[in-house]
Design an enzyme around this catalytic site. Structure first.
Site, mmCIF file in Angstrom:
data_model
loop_
_atom_site.group_PDB
_atom_site.id
_atom_site.type_symbol
_atom_site.label_atom_id
_atom_site.label_comp_id
_atom_site.label_asym_id
_atom_site.label_seq_id
_atom_site.Cartn_x
_atom_site.Cartn_y
_atom_site.Cartn_z
ATOM 1 N N ARG A 15 -3.755 65.473 -27.958
ATOM 2 C CA ARG A 15 -3.901 63.752 -26.956
ATOM 3 C C ARG A 15 -4.827 64.222 -26.214
ATOM 4 O O ARG A 15 -5.245 62.847 -26.214
ATOM 5 C CB ARG A 15 -2.587 63.278 -26.417
ATOM 6 C CG ARG A 15 -1.243 62.753 -27.845
ATOM 7 C CD ARG A 15 0.244 62.763 -27.116
ATOM 8 N NE ARG A 15 0.608 63.637 -26.589
ATOM 9 C CZ ARG A 15 1.807 64.184 -25.566
ATOM 10 N NH1 ARG A 15 2.247 62.990 -25.501
ATOM 11 N NH2 ARG A 15 2.318 64.869 -25.990
ATOM 12 N N LYS A 349 -38.582 68.294 -3.045
ATOM 13 C CA LYS A 349 -38.321 69.764 -4.144
ATOM 14 C C LYS A 349 -39.355 70.735 -3.517
ATOM 15 O O LYS A 349 -39.804 71.014 -3.678
ATOM 16 C CB LYS A 349 -38.414 69.463 -5.178
ATOM 17 C CG LYS A 349 -38.148 70.308 -6.304
ATOM 18 C CD LYS A 349 -38.906 70.176 -7.203
ATOM 19 C CE LYS A 349 -40.412 71.361 -6.510
ATOM 20 N NZ LYS A 349 -41.232 71.536 -8.486
ATOM 21 N N ALA A 378 -46.978 56.812 4.381
ATOM 22 C CA ALA A 378 -46.107 56.423 3.520
ATOM 23 C C ALA A 378 -46.851 56.078 1.722
ATOM 24 O O ALA A 378 -48.507 56.381 1.829
ATOM 25 C CB ALA A 378 -45.774 54.329 3.488
ATOM 26 N N SER A 403 -51.426 56.877 5.418
ATOM 27 C CA SER A 403 -51.114 56.457 3.453
ATOM 28 C C SER A 403 -51.855 56.590 2.863
ATOM 29 O O SER A 403 -52.809 56.718 2.575
ATOM 30 C CB SER A 403 -50.864 55.074 3.800
ATOM 31 O OG SER A 403 -49.837 54.690 5.492
HETATM 32 CA CA CA Z 1 5.738 68.316 -25.104
#
Ligand code: CA
Ligand code: UD1
Length: 452
Positions: A15, A349, A378, A403
Site C-alpha cells: 500500500r 563556498k 556589492a 563594488s
Molecule cells: Ca495487517
C-alpha cells in the site's frame, strides 16, 4: 535477564505504492526500520533479529551489524516469521520481545514497561501490549475467561459475532519466555487462511496453565504505517516529540507545526527558532541564536549568538555573533568567522571569512581566504573556475573590495589594499595598493588614501 528482540520486516508494504521497501521510507531523516531498531536497542543485550524478505538488501546495507538477519522467503504469517528468527537467537537469551518494523512511534520506555510486566511473575509465558479502541477493525481481539484471565487472541476473520464486539485489541507487541517460545512455536498449526499465527500461542499458553499478562500501550506508540498518509501522520508525531524535547530543554520554538528538526540536532538554550525552519543531520546550534524564519541548516556548526534569516546553510560553520540573510547561502566548507555579516543574496563556498568581515549584497566567494574586517562590496565575485580548475583567492586583513569587483583567481589582494568599483583583477595587488579598471592596473598607496 538476557533479552533479545525479533523485528518483523518481511512484508511487501504494497500500500505504500513504492519502489522503496516500506521500512526504508524515512521519517524525520531516518528510515522506518531505524526507529524500530532504536526502540529495542536500549532494552536488549544483543542485536535484534530482523526478519527480512522483500527489499532485504537495502535493509541489510543500512543496518549492517546493528541487526542479525533471518530470511523469510514466503510470507506464511507472523508465527512463521518468528519461527525463522528462532535459530538466530542465542541459547542464553531468557526473554524475546517481538515488534513490527512498521511501528516507528514505539518507544523504549513502552517496551521497558512490557519487560517489567513480564519479569514480575516467574510463571509468565507471554506479556503483551493491548489497546482499547472504539474502532477494532483489523485487530485481533483479546478473549478473556469469566475470571478475567486471557484465554486467546482471536483474529478478526475467526471471530464469533460476540467476539467482534470486543474492544480490547492485540497490538502485536509481545515479550515471550524464550524457552517456552522455542518449545511451542514449532507446534503452531496452519490456520484456515494457510498462515501460521503467532497469536495462536496465547491460547496454547492458557491451556497449559501458564500466565499471560497484558498492559495498556499508549495509542501513539503502536501506530502502524501502511500507506503514505500513515507515514505523514507518524512523522508529525515524531517531529512533535523532538521539538518538545528542545522546548523543554530551553529552546523557544515559535511554531512547532512548521518546524522540522531531525533527531540528532543539538540546540543551545535561549535560541529562538522562527516558523518554517528545517534543521537536519549532524547540526549543532549554540545558545542565544536566532534561526529563521524559513531557513534550512544541514550538517553545520553554528556557534552562540548567530543569526540566520531566510537562508540555506549546508556543511558550513559560523562562529559567534556571525549573521547571514536574508537570502544567503553557505555551501560546503564555508566558514564565517566571529561577527561576520553576510547580507542579501550572498553565497560562500569552501571559503573562510575572517572576524568582522562584511559582505552585504549580491556576492559570491568561493575557494577563498578572506582576512579580518575585509569589506566586500556589492556584487563582488571570485572567478574561481576557468571551466577546468578551481583556483584560490586570498584577501588580506582590512582590505576594501569595491563594488562589482571580479577577482580572477588565482589572485591575492594584500592587506589594506583596495579595488575600485567594477575592477577586473587578474594580477596580485600588493598590500596597501589600489587596483582599478579593466583589466585592473595597480597604483601604490597614495598619501591621500592614508588620510581617509
Ligand atoms: Ca495487517
Ligand atoms: C497482526 C496480529 C493481530 C494484531 C495486528 C496488529 C497475527 C496473526 N495477527 O495482524 O492480532 O491485532 O497484527 O497490527 O499475528 N509479517 C512478516 N511475515 C509474515 C507476516 C507478517 O514479516 O509472514 C510482518 C508484516 O510485515 C507486518 C507484521 O508482520 O509488519 C504484521 O503482519 P500482518 O499480516 O499485517 O498482521 P495483521 O493481519 O495486521
Amino acid at each position: 535477564m538476557k533479552t533479545s528482540a525479533v523485528i518483523l520486516a518481511a512484508g511487501y508494504g504494497t500500500r505504500m505504492k513504492s519502489e522503496l521497501p516500506k521500512v526504508m521510507h524515512p521519517l524525520v531523516g531516518r528510515p522506518m526500520i531505524d526507529w524500530a531498531v532504536r526502540a529495542v536497542e536500549p532494552v536488549t543485550q544483543t542485536p535484534p533479529v530482523i526478519v527480512v524478505g522483500h527489499g532485504q538488501a537495502l535493509v541489510r546495507a543500512y543496518l549492517g551489524e546493528r541487526g542479525i538477519y533471518a530470511e523469510q522467503h514466503e510470507l506464511l504469517g507472523t508465527g512463521h516469521a518468528v519461527l525463522q528468527a528462532l535459530p538466530r537467537i542465542a541459547d542464553d537469551v531468557d526473554a524475546v520481545i517481538v515488534t513490527y518494523a512498521d511501528m516507528p512511534l514505539l518507544t523504549a520506555a513502552t517496551l521497558s514497561q512490557l519487560l517489567d510486566l513480564y519479569a514480575a511473575n516467574p510463571t509468565t509465558a507471554i506479556a503483551m501490549l493491548t489497546i482499547t479502541r472504539d474502532n477494532p477493525q483489523g485487530f485481533g481481539r483479546i478473549a478473556r475467561r469469566a475470571d478475567g484471565a486471557v484465554a486467546a487472541i482471536v483474529e478478526e476473520a475467526d471471530c464469533t459475532p460476540d467476539q467482534l464486539l470486543i474492544r480490547e485489541l492485540n497490538t502485536g507487541l509481545y515479550c515471550f519466555d524464550a524457552a517456552w517460545l522455542r518449545a511451542n512455536l514449532p507446534t503452531v498449526p496452519k490456520s484456515a487462511k494457510g498462515e501460521y499465527y503467532l497469536t495462536d500461542l496465547v491460547a496454547m499458553a492458557a491451556s497449559q496453565g501458564r500466565t499471560i499478562v497484558t498492559a495498556d500501550a499508549p495509542l501513539d506508540d503502536v501506530y502502524g504505517v501502511n500507506n503514505r498518509v500513515h507515514l505523514a501522520e507518524a512523522e508529525a508525531v515524531l517531529r512533535r516529540r523532538i521539538v518538545e524535547r528542545h522546548m523543554l530543554a530551553g529552546v523557544t520554538v515559535i511554531d512547532p507545526h512548521s518546524t522540522y528538526i531531525e533527531d540528532a540536532v543539538e540546540i543551545g538554550i535561549d535560541t529562538t527558532i522562527w516558523p518554517g525552519s528545517i534543521l537536519r543531520g549532524a547540526t549543532k546550534i549554540g545558545k542565544h541564536c536566532t534561526i529563521g524564519p524559513y531557513s534550512q541548516v544541514v550538517d553545520s556548526m553554528i556557534a552562540d549568538h548567530c543569526r540566520i534569516i531566510y537562508s540555506v546553510i549546508e556543511q558550513a560553520r559560523m562562529d559567534e555573533h556571525a549573521e547571514i540573510g536574508p537570502f544567503g547561502h553557505l555551501r560546503k566548507g564555508a566558514h564565517l568567522g566571529e561577527r561576520v555579516h553576510l547580507g542579501n543574496f550572498g553565497e560562500v563556498k569552501d571559503a573562510y571569512l575572517g572576524p568582522g568581515a562584511k559582505m552585504g549584497h549580491f556576492s559570491y566567494i568561493g575557494n577563498a581566504e578572506v582576512g579580518a574586517n575585509v569589506n566586500i562590496g556589492a556584487g563582488t565575485i571570485t572567478c574561481n573556475y576557468d571551466g577546468v580548475h578551481k583556483s584560490k583567492t586570498v584577501i588580506g586583513d582590512n582590505a576594501f573590495i569595491g563594488s562589482d569587483t571580479m577577482l580572477v583567481a588565482p589572485v591575492t589582494i594584500g592587506r589594506e589594499a583596495r579595488t575600485g568599483a567594477g575592477a577586473v583583477v587578474t594580477r596580485d595587488v600588493p598590500p596597501g595598493a589600489t587596483a582599478f579598471g579593466v583589466p585592473a592596473r595597480v597604483k601604490a598607496k597614495l598619501p591621500a588614501d592614508e588620510a581617509t
